[in-house]
Design an enzyme around this catalytic site. Sequence first.
Site, PDB file in Angstrom:
ATOM      1  N   GLY A 119      24.806  18.446  17.590  1.00 28.39           N
ATOM      2  CA  GLY A 119      24.449  18.200  18.855  1.00 28.39           C
ATOM      3  C   GLY A 119      24.610  16.808  19.477  1.00 28.39           C
ATOM      4  O   GLY A 119      24.973  16.707  20.645  1.00 28.39           O
ATOM      5  N   ASP A 120      24.787  16.039  18.716  1.00 23.91           N
ATOM      6  CA  ASP A 120      25.229  14.722  19.070  1.00 23.91           C
ATOM      7  C   ASP A 120      26.792  14.651  19.416  1.00 23.91           C
ATOM      8  O   ASP A 120      27.135  14.073  20.764  1.00 23.91           O
ATOM      9  CB  ASP A 120      25.339  13.514  17.800  1.00 23.91           C
ATOM     10  CG  ASP A 120      23.972  13.429  17.302  1.00 23.91           C
ATOM     11  OD1 ASP A 120      22.885  13.380  18.103  1.00 23.91           O
ATOM     12  OD2 ASP A 120      23.676  13.119  16.280  1.00 23.91           O
ATOM     13  N   GLN A 162      14.604  14.903  18.211  1.00 22.96           N
ATOM     14  CA  GLN A 162      13.583  15.096  17.263  1.00 22.96           C
ATOM     15  C   GLN A 162      12.354  14.252  17.504  1.00 22.96           C
ATOM     16  O   GLN A 162      11.310  14.575  16.963  1.00 22.96           O
ATOM     17  CB  GLN A 162      14.206  14.632  15.704  1.00 22.96           C
ATOM     18  CG  GLN A 162      15.439  15.266  15.453  1.00 22.96           C
ATOM     19  CD  GLN A 162      16.674  14.267  15.661  1.00 22.96           C
ATOM     20  OE1 GLN A 162      16.740  13.763  16.757  1.00 22.96           O
ATOM     21  NE2 GLN A 162      17.508  14.320  14.754  1.00 22.96           N
ATOM     22  N   ASP A 218      23.102   8.890   6.693  1.00 27.99           N
ATOM     23  CA  ASP A 218      22.890  10.333   6.522  1.00 27.99           C
ATOM     24  C   ASP A 218      23.067  10.543   5.060  1.00 27.99           C
ATOM     25  O   ASP A 218      24.259  10.216   4.308  1.00 27.99           O
ATOM     26  CB  ASP A 218      23.743  11.261   7.248  1.00 27.99           C
ATOM     27  CG  ASP A 218      23.457  11.123   8.765  1.00 27.99           C
ATOM     28  OD1 ASP A 218      22.257  10.655   9.153  1.00 27.99           O
ATOM     29  OD2 ASP A 218      24.269  11.815   9.293  1.00 27.99           O
TER      30      ASP A 218
END
Length: 313
Positions: free
Chosen positions: A251-252, A168, A12
């Site tokens: 969310g993970d 996504q 990331d």
Amino acid sequence: MKIVVTGSIAFDYLMSFPGKFTEHILPEHMHRVSLSFLVDTMDKRRGGCAPNIAYTLALLGERPLLMGTAGQDFGDYRAWLDAAGVDTGHVAVVKDKFTASFFCNTDENNNQIATFYAGAMADAGTLSFRPVKDCGLAIISPNDPGAMVQYAEECRTLGIRHIFDPGQQCARLGGDELRDGVVGATIVICNDYEFELVKQKTGLAEADILKASEALIVTKGEHGCTVTTQGGSVDVPAVPPQRIVDPTGVGDAFRGGLMKGISLGLSYPEAAQLGSVAATYALEHLGAQSHAYTWAEFTARHDRHFPPLVGRG
């Protein structure tokens, strides 16, 4: 219970913009958008949906099996995950590619604009659930679209209880592909916006999904989530954060906490409560794997907001 986590493995690149994206988007010129944002900071972090979920599970005392594809630059990341308690034995390294990369710019309102480079993730379809023994629970999180559909088919064929989490990839998956992933999953999970896309693309309503699934979980950011089963819907609130630092990976973390709760034999709403606690820990730190806690610390925070986890863990 062996828990298998599939999904993207990525680095990331997290940036912060000291303003509001919405102030620079002109509705009358949406047919031709050309924008560049000068950011204040950038951090490179370990990420990807699957390692993020697996990291939370490891914090909560599990040893999840990570199944995914990574590039030639994965060595240090693998060592980090191994040290954190994640089983990386089913990660395949694609030697002529780099690990997938997520470039995310967050504004002062926590709105995000992101770009994702697939890299080695495009080879995820070369992996299979068939060599995995004694899988009690799996999650199919955002990954190469073809691989996601393949994994869902394998889980149904092999009788593996699994969570389908299109995330996504709702934007990339076609209606038939989404339907193949959703129908027959033990649990379907997505956020409220993604769920609207799922309904639009598949033509499936909530009741249609629940005909073949035990639960539908729709997350709603700071408003928590709604857990729907054949018995009805239960709203689970979010846990208030002490501070808000970075929404990436929240969310993970929720999914990791949810899976821990399922492994403990909790009801789906109770498992979602663990997800809410795990999500807030992630929200309070920069990057999806920079936070840490003990099971005692986690349960103490849980018990301040939900009925106590007596004798669990």
